[in-house]
Design an enzyme around this catalytic site. Structure first.
Site, PDB file in Angstrom:
ATOM      1  N   ASP A   1      -2.812  -0.099   7.365  1.00 34.32           N
ATOM      2  CA  ASP A   1      -4.247  -0.248   7.631  1.00 34.32           C
ATOM      3  C   ASP A   1      -4.595  -0.116   9.109  1.00 34.32           C
ATOM      4  OD1 ASP A   1      -4.689  -0.649   4.956  1.00 34.32           O
ATOM      5  OD2 ASP A   1      -4.581  -2.825   5.081  1.00 34.32           O
TER       6      ASP A   1
ATOM      7  N   MET B   1      -7.210   4.035   1.024  1.00 35.18           N
ATOM      8  CA  MET B   1      -7.084   2.579   1.064  1.00 35.18           C
ATOM      9  C   MET B   1      -7.728   2.017   2.347  1.00 35.18           C
ATOM     10  SD  MET B   1      -3.267   1.657  -0.218  1.00 35.18           S
ATOM     11  CE  MET B   1      -2.966   1.152  -1.901  1.00 35.18           C
TER      12      MET B   1
ATOM     13  N   LEU C   1       0.290   6.110  -3.176  1.00 34.43           N
ATOM     14  CA  LEU C   1       1.048   7.219  -2.603  1.00 34.43           C
ATOM     15  C   LEU C   1       0.951   7.230  -1.082  1.00 34.43           C
ATOM     16  CD1 LEU C   1      -0.030   9.979  -5.162  1.00 34.43           C
ATOM     17  CD2 LEU C   1       2.062   8.625  -5.170  1.00 34.43           C
TER      18      LEU C   1
END
Lengths: 406, 406
Positions: free
Chosen positions: B143, B187, B298
């Site tokens: 992240d 994400m 993934l």
């Protein structure tokens, strides 16, 4: 001297441009071909007269980049020509454009539907006694469902990509305890070859059990839940590979099994995938941590993880199609025959497109295990040679570089 | 002489095992460390006393394979230790296990939450005057939202993977005419760094326009539809990159915007993603061909497309954490400082975990364009060095080979 025209059709693959490269290379090397043209967006590009001359683009350097470029560099289409006995309009236009550019050889790279176009067009030419236009097909499809060829260009690369990510996801699913289920959904509405390639990763798994469900067998939710429960007794993580086209014994798709509730805000039927339906079932009936992944378009354009075997064969099938065309054998398709298993060896041959068009090659039932949740060693032996070897990407500033036909 | 214990926590990345490799290598080379242990499943493995001795596994060959293995080789957890002022149970157990194995150095590799564990545990040791246990953190998260480090290990590889597939999907989306929209969901619930890395592909795009929406800005469906319409005037294909955490001006997640209808067959709220909601909106309001893809797990385990820069830095951060520990500096985390942009150069340093724990580093507003549908050159300049270089996988029979700690 006549010119050659090439076009691409159907869904993209990582290797369809390798076949295009093979066509271009063979055409350039032939003393019987003058100029090389490409049609934009398949047969539609012929109908619209959007041809582009490629002769001067054919250099060693360009072809090396083109063969590593995913999807169709000339663009694609899903256009089906009508039966010429019913309506000759398209055919007349096609021949008119061929005449305009002095096209003597037309190579159409594609799957089932495209081979049907090759069949119809070559039949039309025969019927109309047009003997100076040769129409030949070159196969491609990640679905691997074309008849009369041992396997299809593009499939080996997709299989290598799928097996690679399954190995990675196996690492991923293992990290958390307790029970953890990961469902991975592969493409293929009518044949389970792509899903089956997860077995290449499975055979290397030291701990994590795999469950593999192909659409060649009817799917039972009850059996599936029981399989997952049993696998979780064996280990804390389970990897499930499923085909998007899974259906029950009545032929109803699993992803359509809850029509009423899967609607989006606009009242459309939700395109919720098979994996998502199974995820919900595991959550409800087992109650453990579960996630589903749709591999989606990534599996058909992952040029960064191409199979060198697939790439080479794809190139050769393009070159072989040119060879067939130069022999004036209209209505043929270049194909692969496996002549030896160990060591793996293939030969190139010509087959009649009429026997390829509109036929779907399914996974043989004998290659699926008795329980219907895995594949046999025959399947592994068939798949394994197709993913061998790696193609190095041409990197520029950290990312793969691609060839664009302007 | 004391022993060293290492553990991994939080979500997997492609590079967290490179950091583990760096820890193991530095520990093995140190004359101040006797045995090396790993705890299975993070701090939970300490609490459960599931330690495994790694000393003899540390060979050059094993580390080369381990640094290429995705996810957490020691397993992971999401366990948060309580505040020790409220409940000392966990801390007493941890110290007891440390004593049993004569642990003098504990390296915890993880993100935000894990750094909070490092902070609490080091504070507890200080409070209890335990001066022979040093607790040090090593960062990781795809992240990229950890404070006080220029960027986070694992992020560069995820960014390289995302930019790679965006380039491939760009080829894919281009093949069909007419209008064709592809939405790719990345994400990152709280920061848009992963989505922003699509811009690395965008800057190489010759034709296909990109639209990039980060969760740092409020999302307006009206503006989005207008952006897509404008892009389709420019070209027949558009690529859209969105963060899963996109929300409207009221902070409501886009993926929650149609609560009532997105329910599955069991009455659960459907986990339909942001991309799927936008896909439906484009279908309804523009009516063109549209598809959405969730990159899903993934992006955090794609070791087959790792950044060599990320891998090297991840290793070094592990080694640097050991260096900090050997200097008895408890409560620190190893971090990266960018000391030069061109040529790119980083230095390793120590920072206080208390300033890292529970802080989220967002994308600076100045790095998002005025329209809120793309990023600025500052963002590209920041991202570009992180994806440089390729790690060769160790292939065996056509598939990457991985290191498994039995």
């Amino acid at each position: 001297m006549k010119n050659l025209l090439v076009a691409q059709s159907g869904g993209p693959t990582a290797a369809i441009n390798a076949t295009l490269s093979g066509v271009l290379d063979a055409a350039k090397k032939s003393s019987s071909i003058s100029k090389i043209y490409g049609a934009r967006n398949g047969i539609q590009g012929v109908l619209r007269d959007t041809l582009v001359e490629l002769t001067n683009l054919v250099t060693q350097e360009n072809l090396e980049l083109l063969r590593r470029t995913p999807a169709a560099a000339l663009g694609s289409c899903r256009y089906m020509v009508k039966d010429w006995k019913e309506d000759e309009t398209d055919y007349q236009k096609i021949v008119e454009v061929f005449r305009k550019y002095n096209i003597g050889y037309f190579i159409y790279i594609g799957g089932n539907d495209s081979m049907d176009t090759v069949r119809k067009l070559s039949e039309y030419c025969t019927e109309k006694e047009i003997d100076d236009i040769v129409v030949v097909g070159a196969p491609k499809t990640i679905d691997n469902d074309l008849a009369l060829t041992d396997h299809c260009p593009g499939f080996g690369s997709a299989a290598k990509y799928i097996a690679t990510i399954m190995r990675e996801l196996e690492r991923e699913v293992e990290v958390y305890t307790p029970n953890n289920v990961l469902i991975v959904e592969m493409m293929g509405r009518h044949a389970g070859w792509l899903t089956a390639s997860a077995a290449l990763a499975q055979q290397k798994s030291k701990k994590v059990p795999y469950l593999i469900y192909l659409e060649e067998r009817s799917f039972s939710m009850e059996k599936f839940i029981s399989d997952v429960k049993n696998a979780l007794k064996q280990y804390h993580a389970v990897l499930v590979a499923v085909s998007e086209g899974l259906h029950d014994a009545n032929g109803k798709f699993i992803c359509e099994s809850d029509d009423d509730l899967h609607q989006d805000v606009f009242g459309h039927k939700q395109l919720s995938g098979t994996g998502k339906v199974l995820e919900c079932a595991v959550k409800e009936q087992i109650g453990c941590k579960v996630r589903s992944i749709e591999v989606n378009l990534l599996q058909r354009c992952a040029a960064h993880q191409m199979s060198a075997t697939d790439n080479e064969e794809s190139w050769n099938l393009g070159a072989y199609a040119v060879k067939i065309a130069l022999q004036k054998k209209s209505g043929k398709m270049s194909a692969l025959r496996r002549v030896n298993q160990q060591p793996y060896q293939v030969e190139y041959e010509e087959v009649d497109v009429k026997d390829v068009a509109n036929v779907e090659k399914k996974v043989p039932d004998a290659w699926i295990n008795e329980e219907g949740n895995g594949v046999t060693q025959e399947m592994i032996a068939y798949l394994n040679p197709l993913i061998q070897g790696e193609m190095e990407c041409c990197y520029e500033d950290g990312l793969p570089n691609y060839f664009i036909i302007e």
